[in-house]
Design a protein around this motif. Sequence first.
Motif, PDB file in Angstrom:
ATOM      1  N   ILE A  12     -58.838 -48.455 -35.104  1.00 37.92           N
ATOM      2  CA  ILE A  12     -57.489 -48.967 -35.353  1.00 37.92           C
ATOM      3  C   ILE A  12     -57.578 -50.355 -35.977  1.00 37.92           C
ATOM      4  O   ILE A  12     -58.143 -51.274 -35.378  1.00 37.92           O
ATOM      5  N   ALA A  13     -57.013 -50.491 -37.176  1.00 37.48           N
ATOM      6  CA  ALA A  13     -56.893 -51.804 -37.814  1.00 37.48           C
ATOM      7  C   ALA A  13     -55.592 -52.433 -37.323  1.00 37.48           C
ATOM      8  O   ALA A  13     -54.537 -51.804 -37.389  1.00 37.48           O
ATOM      9  N   VAL A  14     -55.667 -53.663 -36.829  1.00 39.79           N
ATOM     10  CA  VAL A  14     -54.491 -54.366 -36.335  1.00 39.79           C
ATOM     11  C   VAL A  14     -54.136 -55.462 -37.345  1.00 39.79           C
ATOM     12  O   VAL A  14     -54.835 -56.473 -37.444  1.00 39.79           O
ATOM     13  N   VAL A  15     -53.057 -55.219 -38.106  1.00 38.37           N
ATOM     14  CA  VAL A  15     -52.627 -56.146 -39.144  1.00 38.37           C
ATOM     15  C   VAL A  15     -51.726 -57.208 -38.522  1.00 38.37           C
ATOM     16  O   VAL A  15     -50.750 -56.881 -37.846  1.00 38.37           O
ATOM     17  N   GLY A  16     -52.090 -58.473 -38.746  1.00 42.78           N
ATOM     18  CA  GLY A  16     -51.374 -59.574 -38.100  1.00 42.78           C
ATOM     19  C   GLY A  16     -52.039 -59.968 -36.799  1.00 42.78           C
ATOM     20  O   GLY A  16     -51.421 -60.603 -35.942  1.00 42.78           O
ATOM     21  N   ALA A  17     -53.313 -59.607 -36.651  1.00 41.94           N
ATOM     22  CA  ALA A  17     -54.047 -59.853 -35.408  1.00 41.94           C
ATOM     23  C   ALA A  17     -54.143 -61.344 -35.090  1.00 41.94           C
ATOM     24  O   ALA A  17     -54.430 -62.158 -35.955  1.00 41.94           O
TER      25      ALA A  17
END
Length: 133
Positions: A12-17
């Motif tokens: 899972i890529a978390v954009v805005g991490a």
Amino acid sequence: TLGALLRTAKTIAVVGAKDKPGQPVDSVGRYLMEAGYTVIPVHPVRRGVWGLATYETIGDIPFPVDIVNVFRASQHCADHAREVLALPVLPGTFWMQSGIRSPEAGTMLSAAGVRVVEDRCIMVDHQRLVLKR
């Protein structure tokens, strides 16, 4: 459908991490790691989020991901959808967290065969659909 998706996804890529305590993205990112997912933080400025390699953009991730999980304001989602559509391997799902919706992103991604989830917390759905089968 969401339960099956969450049971089979691995990356899972978390954009805005951000690993800033008290922020929803921090709680969700840490939860996903504890749940056994490979989490890929994406942020244009921050480095080493959750002690992990952090990429500036979705396009910088050098391997396929199963889910792109977006923690950005709705107006940025169409741009992130275009980033996803430029990837050599499309993710199965583009997931916009609670309060985030983008009909434009949804239309683009659905047409390319990417499942779109809007206005839902991936952590809450995981707890409800995977942990409490």
